[in-house]
Design an enzyme around this catalytic site. Structure first.
Site, short mmCIF file in Angstrom:
data_model
loop_
_atom_site.label_atom_id
_atom_site.label_comp_id
_atom_site.label_asym_id
_atom_site.label_seq_id
_atom_site.Cartn_x
_atom_site.Cartn_y
_atom_site.Cartn_z
N HIS A 285 0.85 -1.18 0.00
CA HIS A 285 0.00 0.00 0.00
C HIS A 285 0.89 1.24 0.00
O HIS A 285 1.43 1.63 1.04
CB HIS A 285 -0.92 0.01 1.22
CG HIS A 285 -1.95 -1.07 1.22
ND1 HIS A 285 -3.00 -1.08 0.33
CD2 HIS A 285 -2.08 -2.18 1.99
CE1 HIS A 285 -3.75 -2.16 0.55
NE2 HIS A 285 -3.21 -2.84 1.55
N HIS B 125 -0.66 -6.61 -5.27
CA HIS B 125 -0.75 -7.87 -4.54
C HIS B 125 -0.13 -8.97 -5.37
O HIS B 125 -0.23 -8.98 -6.60
CB HIS B 125 -2.22 -8.20 -4.27
CG HIS B 125 -2.49 -9.66 -4.03
ND1 HIS B 125 -2.95 -10.50 -5.03
CD2 HIS B 125 -2.35 -10.43 -2.93
CE1 HIS B 125 -3.08 -11.71 -4.54
NE2 HIS B 125 -2.72 -11.70 -3.28
N ASN C 190 0.87 -13.43 -4.96
CA ASN C 190 0.73 -14.62 -4.13
C ASN C 190 1.14 -15.83 -4.95
O ASN C 190 0.77 -15.94 -6.12
CB ASN C 190 -0.73 -14.77 -3.67
CG ASN C 190 -0.97 -16.06 -2.90
OD1 ASN C 190 -1.22 -17.10 -3.51
ND2 ASN C 190 -0.93 -15.97 -1.60
N VAL C 191 1.93 -16.72 -4.35
CA VAL C 191 2.21 -18.02 -4.95
C VAL C 191 2.09 -19.07 -3.85
O VAL C 191 2.54 -18.85 -2.73
CB VAL C 191 3.60 -18.08 -5.62
CG1 VAL C 191 3.60 -17.32 -6.93
CG2 VAL C 191 4.69 -17.54 -4.71
N ARG C 192 1.47 -20.20 -4.17
CA ARG C 192 1.17 -21.17 -3.12
C ARG C 192 1.11 -22.59 -3.68
O ARG C 192 0.91 -22.79 -4.88
CB ARG C 192 -0.16 -20.81 -2.44
CG ARG C 192 -1.33 -20.75 -3.40
CD ARG C 192 -2.58 -20.17 -2.75
NE ARG C 192 -3.68 -20.10 -3.69
CZ ARG C 192 -3.92 -19.08 -4.49
NH1 ARG C 192 -3.11 -18.03 -4.48
NH2 ARG C 192 -4.94 -19.09 -5.32
N HIS D 18 0.90 -5.54 -17.90
CA HIS D 18 0.36 -6.71 -18.61
C HIS D 18 1.39 -7.32 -19.55
O HIS D 18 1.37 -8.53 -19.79
CB HIS D 18 -0.92 -6.33 -19.35
CG HIS D 18 -2.11 -6.20 -18.44
ND1 HIS D 18 -2.76 -7.29 -17.91
CD2 HIS D 18 -2.73 -5.10 -17.93
CE1 HIS D 18 -3.76 -6.88 -17.14
NE2 HIS D 18 -3.75 -5.56 -17.13
N GLY E 269 -8.38 -21.44 11.10
CA GLY E 269 -7.80 -21.07 12.39
C GLY E 269 -6.38 -20.57 12.30
O GLY E 269 -5.59 -20.76 13.22
N GLY E 270 -6.04 -19.92 11.17
CA GLY E 270 -4.70 -19.40 10.98
C GLY E 270 -4.40 -18.19 11.86
O GLY E 270 -5.26 -17.72 12.63
N ARG E 271 -3.20 -17.68 11.72
CA ARG E 271 -2.76 -16.54 12.54
C ARG E 271 -3.40 -15.25 12.00
O ARG E 271 -3.08 -14.78 10.92
CB ARG E 271 -1.23 -16.43 12.50
CG ARG E 271 -0.65 -15.37 13.42
CD ARG E 271 0.86 -15.45 13.41
NE ARG E 271 1.45 -14.53 14.39
CZ ARG E 271 1.87 -13.30 14.10
NH1 ARG E 271 1.76 -12.84 12.86
NH2 ARG E 271 2.40 -12.53 15.03
#
Length: 320
Positions: free
Chosen positions: A108, A118, A120-122, A157, A270-272
């Site tokens: 931000h 943003h 994210n890789v998972r 892009h 129930g994550g942090r």
């Protein structure tokens, strides 16, 4: 798609890449900011009562010269049962245990002319004692400008397309469209930003190729974002621009808390909580039934940039 013995994923290699990616992102954003550094909270959660177990590293930069707040999370967790957000698209996996690991980043900026971004890789495995694990990759990156610049959108892009290029001609159109569809605020009937890439449940190419694609997406975020930061960080702005930035940040909050699968997964499992909600901006405002003044730069965001568009169709391609 079930995983054969020969295709069993190299979890250690994925973990090593994700940890190194977090370190690279941390260093690059600290250099770009030039003033503030990331605070790290390393956390661990033991397996008790069937809740999520594992650990991670949450890194947050606050009150920088360029970034008002930035967060970079790494986590590696396991659980005895996949939460509803993870099985909504894969109901056949309901009731399985899971192993999940990933890196997520949200930036931000302070200057309203610098977009929020943003990435994210998972990697997930759904496990059961009497069956082979089912694995998949997911992630992507997207851009949320407050004041749009066409050259920034084209650069963003184009870099996303470069990330997809080694994986066939269909990869970029497919994952760009998926991003446009996913980062859409349904209750507002508007996109969150100008999109980028998004993919999930990716295992159709086999582990090695899917992992290579994950790495390409992760490695292309900084080349996509930092040139835009450098181009816009010194532009002058006033109270009007800042108030509009805070108003539009409200849309970011609404999407993350209502629609985002990653946020819902973390909360449902129930994550942090502090790590999950680090994606939210430090300051934000809502105003009842606000409308931009016709012909204003704020109206142009809605009229030109928050519309489905192929940004590369009419772009002049650089010489190679």
């Amino acid at each position: 798609m079930q995983t054969s013995i020969s295709e069993r994923p190299d979890v250690a290699a994925v973990l090593a890449y994700l940890r190194a990616l977090q370190d690279r992102l941390t260093q690059a954003l600290e250099i770009a900011d030039g003033a503030a550094t990331f605070r790290e909270d390393a956390w661990e959660r033991p397996a008790t009562g069937g809740a999520i177990a594992g650990g991670g590293r949450t890194r947050v930069l606050r009150e920088g010269a360029v970034f008002e707040q930035a967060g970079i999370n790494f986590s590696h967790v396991t659980g005895s049962r996949l939460p509803p957000s993870a099985t909504a698209q894969r109901p056949e996996l309901a009731g399985r245990g899971f192993e999940a690991m990933g890196v997520s980043l949200v930036v931000h900026p302070r200057n309203p002319y610098v977009p929020t971004s943003h990435a994210n890789v998972r990697f997930f495995q759904a496990v059961r004692d009497d069956a082979e694990p089912v694995w998949w990759f997911g992630g992507g990156f997207d851009l949320t400008p407050y004041y749009g610049f066409e050259e920034d959108c084209i650069h963003w892009h184009r870099t996303a397309r470069d990330a997809c290029e080694p994986f066939g001609p269909d990869a970029h159109p497919r994952f760009k469209q998926w991003c446009d569809d996913y980062f859409f605020i349904k209750h507002r009937n508007e996109p969150r930003g100008i999109g980028g890439l998004f993919f999930d449940d990716l295992n159709e190419w086999g582990f090695e190729r899917c992992f290579a694609f994950l790495r390409s997406v992760g490695d292309h975020f900084l080349p996509a974002y930092l040139p835009i930061v450098e181009q816009r960080r010194a532009l002058p702005y006033g109270e009007r621009e800042q108030e509009f930035q805070l108003y539009r940040r409200g849309r970011y909050v609404e999407f993350n808390l209502v629609h985002d699968r990653g946020t819902l997964f973390g909360l449902q499992s129930g994550g942090r909580t502090e790590s999950i909600l680090m994606s939210l901006p430090p300051r934000v405002r809502w105003e009842y039934d606000w409308r931009p003044e016709p012909g204003s730069p704020e109206a142009r965001l809605y009229e030109v940039f928050l519309k489905p568009r192929d940004w590369l169709m009419d772009a002049v391609e650089p010489a190679r």
